[in-house]
Scaffold this active site. Structure first.
Site, PDB file in Angstrom:
ATOM      1  N   LYS A  41     -20.749  56.958  51.900  1.00 34.99           N
ATOM      2  CA  LYS A  41     -21.936  57.323  52.571  1.00 34.99           C
ATOM      3  C   LYS A  41     -22.122  59.179  53.408  1.00 34.99           C
ATOM      4  O   LYS A  41     -23.757  59.387  52.967  1.00 34.99           O
ATOM      5  CB  LYS A  41     -21.404  56.931  53.651  1.00 34.99           C
ATOM      6  CG  LYS A  41     -21.818  55.273  54.246  1.00 34.99           C
ATOM      7  CD  LYS A  41     -21.870  54.965  55.790  1.00 34.99           C
ATOM      8  CE  LYS A  41     -19.891  55.024  56.274  1.00 34.99           C
ATOM      9  NZ  LYS A  41     -18.949  54.676  55.764  1.00 34.99           N
ATOM     10  N   ARG A 120     -21.531  51.788  64.508  1.00 34.21           N
ATOM     11  CA  ARG A 120     -20.448  51.054  64.042  1.00 34.21           C
ATOM     12  C   ARG A 120     -20.803  49.942  64.179  1.00 34.21           C
ATOM     13  O   ARG A 120     -19.255  49.185  63.729  1.00 34.21           O
ATOM     14  CB  ARG A 120     -19.228  51.798  63.837  1.00 34.21           C
ATOM     15  CG  ARG A 120     -19.099  52.437  62.791  1.00 34.21           C
ATOM     16  CD  ARG A 120     -17.328  53.426  62.893  1.00 34.21           C
ATOM     17  NE  ARG A 120     -16.753  53.697  61.633  1.00 34.21           N
ATOM     18  CZ  ARG A 120     -16.871  54.582  61.204  1.00 34.21           C
ATOM     19  NH1 ARG A 120     -17.524  55.726  61.521  1.00 34.21           N
ATOM     20  NH2 ARG A 120     -16.242  55.475  59.795  1.00 34.21           N
ATOM     21  N   ARG A 159     -10.302  60.967  47.452  1.00 34.73           N
ATOM     22  CA  ARG A 159     -10.878  61.613  48.005  1.00 34.73           C
ATOM     23  C   ARG A 159     -10.067  62.490  48.487  1.00 34.73           C
ATOM     24  O   ARG A 159      -9.611  62.907  49.875  1.00 34.73           O
ATOM     25  CB  ARG A 159     -11.659  61.026  49.099  1.00 34.73           C
ATOM     26  CG  ARG A 159     -13.054  62.063  50.174  1.00 34.73           C
ATOM     27  CD  ARG A 159     -13.432  61.101  51.402  1.00 34.73           C
ATOM     28  NE  ARG A 159     -12.908  60.703  51.887  1.00 34.73           N
ATOM     29  CZ  ARG A 159     -14.037  59.607  52.622  1.00 34.73           C
ATOM     30  NH1 ARG A 159     -15.287  59.690  52.983  1.00 34.73           N
ATOM     31  NH2 ARG A 159     -13.165  59.034  53.562  1.00 34.73           N
ATOM     32  N   ARG A 192      -7.792  63.481  54.061  1.00 34.57           N
ATOM     33  CA  ARG A 192      -7.876  62.915  55.514  1.00 34.57           C
ATOM     34  C   ARG A 192      -6.930  62.369  55.599  1.00 34.57           C
ATOM     35  O   ARG A 192      -6.433  60.841  55.114  1.00 34.57           O
ATOM     36  CB  ARG A 192      -9.309  62.358  55.128  1.00 34.57           C
ATOM     37  CG  ARG A 192     -10.255  62.802  55.746  1.00 34.57           C
ATOM     38  CD  ARG A 192     -11.389  62.636  55.465  1.00 34.57           C
ATOM     39  NE  ARG A 192     -11.895  61.039  56.313  1.00 34.57           N
ATOM     40  CZ  ARG A 192     -13.373  60.545  56.874  1.00 34.57           C
ATOM     41  NH1 ARG A 192     -14.288  61.068  56.452  1.00 34.57           N
ATOM     42  NH2 ARG A 192     -13.038  59.300  57.440  1.00 34.57           N
ATOM     43  N   ARG A 203      -8.772  50.561  58.557  1.00 33.33           N
ATOM     44  CA  ARG A 203      -9.971  50.973  58.956  1.00 33.33           C
ATOM     45  C   ARG A 203     -11.438  49.932  57.987  1.00 33.33           C
ATOM     46  O   ARG A 203     -12.318  49.922  58.910  1.00 33.33           O
ATOM     47  CB  ARG A 203     -10.688  51.787  58.010  1.00 33.33           C
ATOM     48  CG  ARG A 203     -10.126  53.496  58.883  1.00 33.33           C
ATOM     49  CD  ARG A 203      -9.994  54.150  57.659  1.00 33.33           C
ATOM     50  NE  ARG A 203     -11.801  54.904  58.037  1.00 33.33           N
ATOM     51  CZ  ARG A 203     -12.187  55.909  56.128  1.00 33.33           C
ATOM     52  NH1 ARG A 203     -11.421  56.329  55.838  1.00 33.33           N
ATOM     53  NH2 ARG A 203     -12.577  56.084  56.399  1.00 33.33           N
TER      54      ARG A 203
END
Ligand code: AMP
Length: 262
Positions: A41, A120, A159, A192, A203
C-alpha cells in the site's frame, strides 16, 4: 522509488506544521487504500500520489516519525501507541483518531488525499465517515489490494526502508544500487521492527480480526474496488488507475468527474 511532490508538513508535524506547497483545486480525489500488511500500500500510495497529485497520508509514517524524533518527549498516549506498534499490535482507536482528528485539515484539503493505513478498524471508518458527512466531502473510492499470503511474507521479509526519506526497497525485487544505501538520498536502509517475523504474525492476526471487516463495510457503501497486487509496482499502479478511471466512467460516483486527471 519516487519522491513526494509535497512536503506534507501538516500531516507529518501536525497542527504546528505548514505545508510549503498546496495541491491545486480539483487535481485529485479522495481515496482509501486497504490490504494486508506488506501488500504494498505504501509503495502504491506513493505512485498514485505522483499520478493524482493528492497527498499520501500514512498513519504508520506518523508513528514511525514520532519514534525517530530524537529527544522528543512523548505524551502518555503516544508512548503507549509506540509500544503497541513495536509489538505489531494495532494502536487504540481513540489514540489514532485523536492524532488524525488533529490533522483533519489534511482530510479537508482541496487537493484530496490517499489514505494508507487508516482507517484500519470499523470504529475508525465510522469516525472518518462522520467527518466526511459533516463536511460534505465525497470519498471517491476504497481500493483493496489482494495478494496470497505466502507472497506477502516474501515481500515483507525483504522490505527495507530509508531512515531519512522513507523510500521503500525490496532486497530481491527492487534492490538499492548499493546494498543498505538509499538511491534517492544516500540514507541508511533498515528493516522495520514490525516487519520482523515475530511481529508479522501479530500484524496478520490484527489485520484479519480488525481490518478485513472493512472490506465488507466499504463494499456495502458501494465504494470498494478490488485490485490484484501481483506484478511490479508500476503495473499494479497502472491497474489501480484503470480501475479508478472505469469507476469514474461508470458514473457510479456522482460529482467526481472533476477528479482524477488520468
Ligand atoms: P503501517 O505502516 O500502516 O503498516 O503501520 C505500522 C504500525 O502502526 C501498525 O502495525 C500499527 O501498530 C500502527 N498503526 C498505523 N496505523 C494504524 C491505525 N490506523 N490503527 C491502529 N494502528 C495503526
Amino acid at each position: 522509488m519516487t519522491s513526494a511532490k509535497y512536503d506534507r508538513a501538516a500531516w507529518l508535524i501536525g497542527p504546528a506544521g505548514e505545508c510549503a506547497q498546496r495541491p491545486a483545486l480539483s487535481q485529485a480525489g479522495r481515496v482509501v487504500l486497504l490490504g494486508a500488511p506488506g501488500v504494498g500500500k505504501g509503495t502504491q500510495a506513493e505512485l498514485l500520489h505522483q499520478s493524482l497529485n493528492a497527498c499520501h497520508l500514512s498513519t504508520g509514517d506518523l508513528f514511525r516519525g514520532a519514534k525517530n524524533q530524537k529527544g522528543c518527549l512523548f505524551s502518555p498516549a503516544m508512548a503507549v501507541a509506540l509500544e503497541s506498534m513495536q509489538k505489531g499490535e494495532l494502536v487504540a482507536d481513540s489514540t489514532v483518531w485523536e492524532i488524525v482528528r488533529e490533522r483533519s485539515r489534511c482530510l479537508l484539503c482541496r487537493g484530496g488525499f490517499i489514505l494508507d493505513g487508516f482507517p484500519r478498524t470499523v470504529p475508525q471508518a465510522l469516525a472518518l465517515r462522520q467527518l466526511t458527512e459533516r463536511e460534505s466531502l465525497t470519498l471517491n473510492a476504497v481500493v483493496n489490494y489482494e495478494l496470497p499470503i505466502p507472497e506477502i511474507v516474501e515481500r515483507l521479509s525483504g522490505r527495507r526502508t530509508c531512515e531519512r526519506c522513507k523510500a521503500i526497497y525490496q532486497v530481491t525485487q527492487r534492490p538499492a544500487r548499493i546494498e543498505g544505501v538509499c538511491d534517492q538520498c544516500g540514507g541508511r536502509l533498515f528493516q522495520r521492527e514490525d516487519d520482523r517475523p515475530e511481529a508479522f504474525a501479530v500484524r496478520m492476526e490484527a489485520y484479519e480480526r480488525s481490518t478485513a471487516p472493512l472490506i465488507e463495510f466499504y463494499r456495502n457503501l458501494g465504494l470498494l474496488l478490488s485490485v490484484a497486487a501481483a506484478g511490479s509496482p508500476p503495473e499494479i499502479c497502472a491497474r489501480t488507475i484503470s480501475e479508478l478511471k472505469a469507476r469514474i466512467a461508470s458514473k457510479a460516483v456522482k460529482g467526481t468527474s472533476q477528479y482524477f486527471p488520468i
